[in-house]
Structures are given as C-alpha cells and as structure tokens.
Write an enzyme that holds these catalytic residues in place. Structure first.
Site, PDB file in Angstrom:
ATOM      1  N   HIS A  65      -9.845  -1.420 -13.403  1.00  0.00           N
ATOM      2  CA  HIS A  65     -10.210  -0.278 -14.232  1.00  0.00           C
ATOM      3  C   HIS A  65     -10.834  -0.721 -15.551  1.00  0.00           C
ATOM      4  O   HIS A  65     -10.569  -1.827 -16.043  1.00  0.00           O
ATOM      5  CB  HIS A  65      -8.965   0.570 -14.498  1.00  0.00           C
ATOM      6  CG  HIS A  65      -9.249   1.877 -15.144  1.00  0.00           C
ATOM      7  ND1 HIS A  65      -9.164   2.058 -16.508  1.00  0.00           N
ATOM      8  CD2 HIS A  65      -9.640   3.072 -14.622  1.00  0.00           C
ATOM      9  CE1 HIS A  65      -9.464   3.314 -16.800  1.00  0.00           C
ATOM     10  NE2 HIS A  65      -9.765   3.950 -15.680  1.00  0.00           N
ATOM     11  N   GLU A 103      -5.126  -3.825  -9.564  1.00  0.00           N
ATOM     12  CA  GLU A 103      -4.547  -2.500  -9.409  1.00  0.00           C
ATOM     13  C   GLU A 103      -3.833  -2.455  -8.066  1.00  0.00           C
ATOM     14  O   GLU A 103      -4.250  -3.120  -7.116  1.00  0.00           O
ATOM     15  CB  GLU A 103      -5.618  -1.416  -9.454  1.00  0.00           C
ATOM     16  CG  GLU A 103      -6.349  -1.316 -10.782  1.00  0.00           C
ATOM     17  CD  GLU A 103      -7.399  -0.216 -10.774  1.00  0.00           C
ATOM     18  OE1 GLU A 103      -7.083   0.917 -10.346  1.00  0.00           O
ATOM     19  OE2 GLU A 103      -8.537  -0.487 -11.205  1.00  0.00           O
ATOM     20  N   HIS A 137      -2.392   4.756 -10.001  1.00  0.00           N
ATOM     21  CA  HIS A 137      -2.628   5.695  -8.904  1.00  0.00           C
ATOM     22  C   HIS A 137      -1.606   5.558  -7.782  1.00  0.00           C
ATOM     23  O   HIS A 137      -1.725   6.243  -6.763  1.00  0.00           O
ATOM     24  CB  HIS A 137      -4.047   5.523  -8.376  1.00  0.00           C
ATOM     25  CG  HIS A 137      -5.092   5.947  -9.353  1.00  0.00           C
ATOM     26  ND1 HIS A 137      -5.490   7.258  -9.492  1.00  0.00           N
ATOM     27  CD2 HIS A 137      -5.779   5.233 -10.290  1.00  0.00           C
ATOM     28  CE1 HIS A 137      -6.399   7.334 -10.452  1.00  0.00           C
ATOM     29  NE2 HIS A 137      -6.594   6.128 -10.947  1.00  0.00           N
ATOM     30  N   SER A 163      -8.832   2.913  -8.329  1.00  0.00           N
ATOM     31  CA  SER A 163      -9.173   4.267  -8.742  1.00  0.00           C
ATOM     32  C   SER A 163     -10.492   4.769  -8.175  1.00  0.00           C
ATOM     33  O   SER A 163     -10.680   5.977  -8.040  1.00  0.00           O
ATOM     34  CB  SER A 163      -9.228   4.338 -10.273  1.00  0.00           C
ATOM     35  OG  SER A 163     -10.202   3.440 -10.789  1.00  0.00           O
ATOM     36  N   ASN A 184      -6.402  14.052 -10.678  1.00  0.00           N
ATOM     37  CA  ASN A 184      -5.389  13.081 -10.251  1.00  0.00           C
ATOM     38  C   ASN A 184      -3.997  13.690 -10.172  1.00  0.00           C
ATOM     39  O   ASN A 184      -3.006  12.965 -10.098  1.00  0.00           O
ATOM     40  CB  ASN A 184      -5.372  11.899 -11.221  1.00  0.00           C
ATOM     41  CG  ASN A 184      -6.683  11.146 -11.248  1.00  0.00           C
ATOM     42  OD1 ASN A 184      -7.310  10.937 -10.210  1.00  0.00           O
ATOM     43  ND2 ASN A 184      -7.125  10.746 -12.425  1.00  0.00           N
ATOM     44  N   LYS A 232      -1.201  11.201 -14.203  1.00  0.00           N
ATOM     45  CA  LYS A 232      -1.767  11.436 -12.873  1.00  0.00           C
ATOM     46  C   LYS A 232      -0.730  12.179 -12.037  1.00  0.00           C
ATOM     47  O   LYS A 232      -0.512  13.366 -12.242  1.00  0.00           O
ATOM     48  CB  LYS A 232      -2.224  10.112 -12.279  1.00  0.00           C
ATOM     49  CG  LYS A 232      -3.345   9.482 -13.124  1.00  0.00           C
ATOM     50  CD  LYS A 232      -3.782   8.153 -12.636  1.00  0.00           C
ATOM     51  CE  LYS A 232      -4.976   7.645 -13.451  1.00  0.00           C
ATOM     52  NZ  LYS A 232      -4.702   7.457 -14.887  1.00  0.00           N
ATOM     53  N   ASP A 263      -1.543  -2.886 -12.278  1.00  0.00           N
ATOM     54  CA  ASP A 263      -1.706  -1.515 -12.771  1.00  0.00           C
ATOM     55  C   ASP A 263      -1.365  -0.565 -11.623  1.00  0.00           C
ATOM     56  O   ASP A 263      -2.068  -0.511 -10.616  1.00  0.00           O
ATOM     57  CB  ASP A 263      -3.153  -1.307 -13.224  1.00  0.00           C
ATOM     58  CG  ASP A 263      -3.420   0.103 -13.741  1.00  0.00           C
ATOM     59  OD1 ASP A 263      -2.483   0.928 -13.738  1.00  0.00           O
ATOM     60  OD2 ASP A 263      -4.560   0.383 -14.133  1.00  0.00           O
TER      61      ASP A 263
END
Length: 392
Positions: free
Chosen positions: A129, A175, A207, A179, A40, A238, A204
């Site tokens: 996640h 998210e 990423h 992910s 990541n 990440k 979240d």
C-alpha cells in the site's frame, strides 16, 4: 510548459488542467443513492444500528470528563481509557502488546520509517500500500523490492541482503490481503523464509481484519502465525466500520514505537469517542462469526456468477471481498464503471498509474449486506457494459 511568469495559483491550475486532460483528475463525490459495491465496509459495521447503539451506550456509561484528546499521547492525551482499550486489543489479537495510531496510514508510515535503520535492509512486496511505500521512503535503510508474492524472487533478495559483508537487520514488509488485487500473501511460506534468513516480518492486515480468523483477528491469526510475525497493523476503518488503527507485537516493539515513530509522537491522540467506538466494534466483531461466514458465501457466489461472464484470467486471483475485473485501458475501464453507476451500482474504476498500464480494472467489493439478487443484477450490468465498451 509552465511559464515562469505565471503566479503560483496559475501554475497549480495548469497542473490540474493537464491532469483533467489526461483523464486522471480526482474529485470528491458522494454516492449515497447507489448500491454499495465500492466501500471497504465488508461486514456492514459502518451502517450497523446495533453497533451504533452499543457505542452510544458506552459513551453514556463513560465516566471521563473530556470530549477531546487535548494533546498527543506523550503529553495531555494519555488516558486510562486508551490504556484499557490497548490491553483489550492485545488480548484480542493474541499478542503481548498493542499501540493505537490515528489511522492505518499513520501506523504504516511510523512503523516502516522508524524500525529499519541505516545499515539495515527493508524488502517489500512490489504491491504494498501507498502508506507502506511512503514509510519505506522515509527510512534510512537500504530498500529492495520483490515481485508480487514471488517467493523465489524474495529469496534472492534475502540472499543479497544477508550475503558476505552484510551485517544489518533485514525486514520484510507485506500485506496479508492486497488492497488492489484482493489476493493473499503466502504467509506461511514467508514466515519460513524470514526465519531461515533471520529477517523480521511486518504484515499489514488492513483488509483481513474482521474478515479472517476465529473472531476476525486477521489472516496471521487464522494461520496460527502470531508468534512468528514481528508486527501486524490492523486498521478499523474497513470491516470494523469505525476509525483508527493499531500496531500489535512484543512489548519492546511498542516501547520502541512510542519513542521513535513520529506519526505517534507528534499527533494529537484519538478522542474518547473514537476509543470507545474501537472497543465496541471489537466486542461486536466477537459475536459476528455467522456474519463472516455469510460474507464468504456471498464472495463465493459472486465468483461463480462472474465466471459466466468472463474466464478467470480476466479476474484477479482473489478469495477476499475485493474482486477485480481487469479492463485494460483507462477510458475503457472508466466507461464500464460509468455504465454500472448509471444502473445504480457504486462501482469504481482503478486507473493507471495507480495500477500498471494494461492492468486497469473495476474494483468490486462484496459486502454482507449485498443481496444475491443485487449480485445477479450487477453481473448482468457488467456483461452488457463490457459488450458495449470493450472487446476482450
């Protein structure tokens, strides 16, 4: 069947044998010699000599006397440095306040476990996640799931949660970039729905941090929605290449977490080195605008080249660094990944039950440091591997 007279060690060993026989045994292994299409580390910060030098200089200039945290933030672990870094993070993420956690897992676990209370309703996207799932499991709130990115299904769940006789608070957790699929949540539409039904939105940004936004502040900031999201979780392991995480939002939320989030209350604080690394990574991020554009150029190039192998229906709908090639079947997905690894590319298979059966895949991460030539060679290897191992 595990025999009752087996020792506990024998029982554990038998469970591991069963997992190995099913082809699902997890093992730790290094892949330092392979070309990285797995991690990541989207912007290459984890291998950046410039960032490393910045952190070393910050440590040299740090006037503190402690090397370790010595306790939780509520005991001996609170420092002026932690306060200062949190103030900088709040400013960076365009919000009122921020609270540092030791990891993104801790942040999601604490946020979702303590915020929705008994009588409340927590509605989550089905693909959130594992850390958010575990936090939701610890909450006393009623939990509902909606189909991934399906606004109509979410609306029906919101109507159910706010209908006659329902008086509790409603929370929606998603998210911003997922992910395992790499696709984006429809954040603007989610905000509209949450405002219509009086729900609080939790996002979240693990990423998306570093990858989206004018300075890498994430997708919520990129869309101008910072004031309409109750809480955002930004992780630093990440794209920022260091460690830790932060929850950002209104000051009352952060005061609440200090009092009720168990992963914050009962965990030893991050040491000064980690706090300085977080601070330096954000300073480095602020001057990396051209790097972000170059990353997105590589993502676009990969998608164009990938379309020459297989139609778009075999790839998840992702414009992010996370590109996923669907290879149904655990054994088939594993074979394609192993052939890529034999060609010196670090590409990993994601197998069921981590993803649903039939949705097994290669999760390919594009980085700033991946050259166009490396992308071309990986595409060629995948094409050969698919020919050898599967019939799609």
């Amino acid at each position: 069947m595990i025999e009752q007279n087996l020792s506990i060690a024998d029982k554990l060993a038998e469970r591991l044998v069963n997992r190995r026989q099913s082809g699902l045994l997890r093992q730790l292994r290094t892949a330092d010699h392979l070309t990285d299409f797995c991690s990541n580390d989207y912007l290459g910060f984890a291998r950046s000599a410039a960032l490393k030098a910045r952190i070393q200089e910050a440590e040299r200039l740090n006037t503190g006397t402690q090397n370790g945290a010595t306790g939780s933030r509520l005991l001996a672990g609170q420092t002026a440095l932690a306060d200062h870094v949190e103030q900088e993070l709040a400013q960076f993420y365009q919000t009122e306040s921020s609270l540092i956690f030791n990891s993104g897992y801790d942040a999601n676990l604490g946020l979702l476990a303590c915020l929705p209370q008994a009588g409340d309703t927590l509605i989550t996207d089905e693909l959130i996640h594992a850390s958010m799932i575990d936090g939701a499991r610890l909450s006393y709130a009623h939990r509902l799931r909606f189909r991934h990115n399906d606004l109509y299904d979410l609306q029906s769940k919101l109507q159910q949660a706010t209908g006659d006789g329902q008086s509790g608070q409603v929370f929606v957790a998603v998210e911003s970039v997922y992910s395992m699929d790499g696709d984006q949540a429809p954040l603007a539409e989610l905000v509209d729905l949450c405002e219509r039904y009086g729900a609080a939105l939790l996002v979240d940004e693990a990423h998306a941090t570093g990858v989206y936004g004018p300075n890498g502040e994430g997708l919520v900031a990129a869309l101008g929605l910072t004031n309409q999201v109750l809480a955002r979780v930004h992780t630093f392991g990440k794209a920022l290449g260091v460690h830790g995480a932060v929850v950002v939002g209104p000051a009352v939320l952060l005061d609440y977490l200090i009092n009720f989030a168990r992963p914050f209350i009962y965990t030893t604080a991050l040491p000064p080195h980690s706090l300085l690394a977080i601070q330096c990574a954000h300073q480095h991020l602020s001057i990396s605008g051209e790097d972000r554009q170059q990353l997105h150029n590589r993502i676009s190039y990969f998608r164009q080249q990938a379309a020459s192998i297989l139609p778009e229906t075999n790839w998840t709908a992702s414009q992010s660094p996370i590109q996923c090639l669907i290879v149904p079947g655990n054994e088939q997905a594993r074979q394609v990944a192993e052939e890529a690894q034999r060609a010196d590319f670090d590409v990993r298979a994601i197998l069921s039950p981590t993803v649903p059966s039939g949705q097994e895949r290669l999760r390919i991460c594009i980085h700033l440091f991946n050259s166009f030539d490396e992308i071309d060679r990986l595409i060629a290897v995948l094409q050969t591997a698919l020919t050898h191992t599967v019939r799609l």
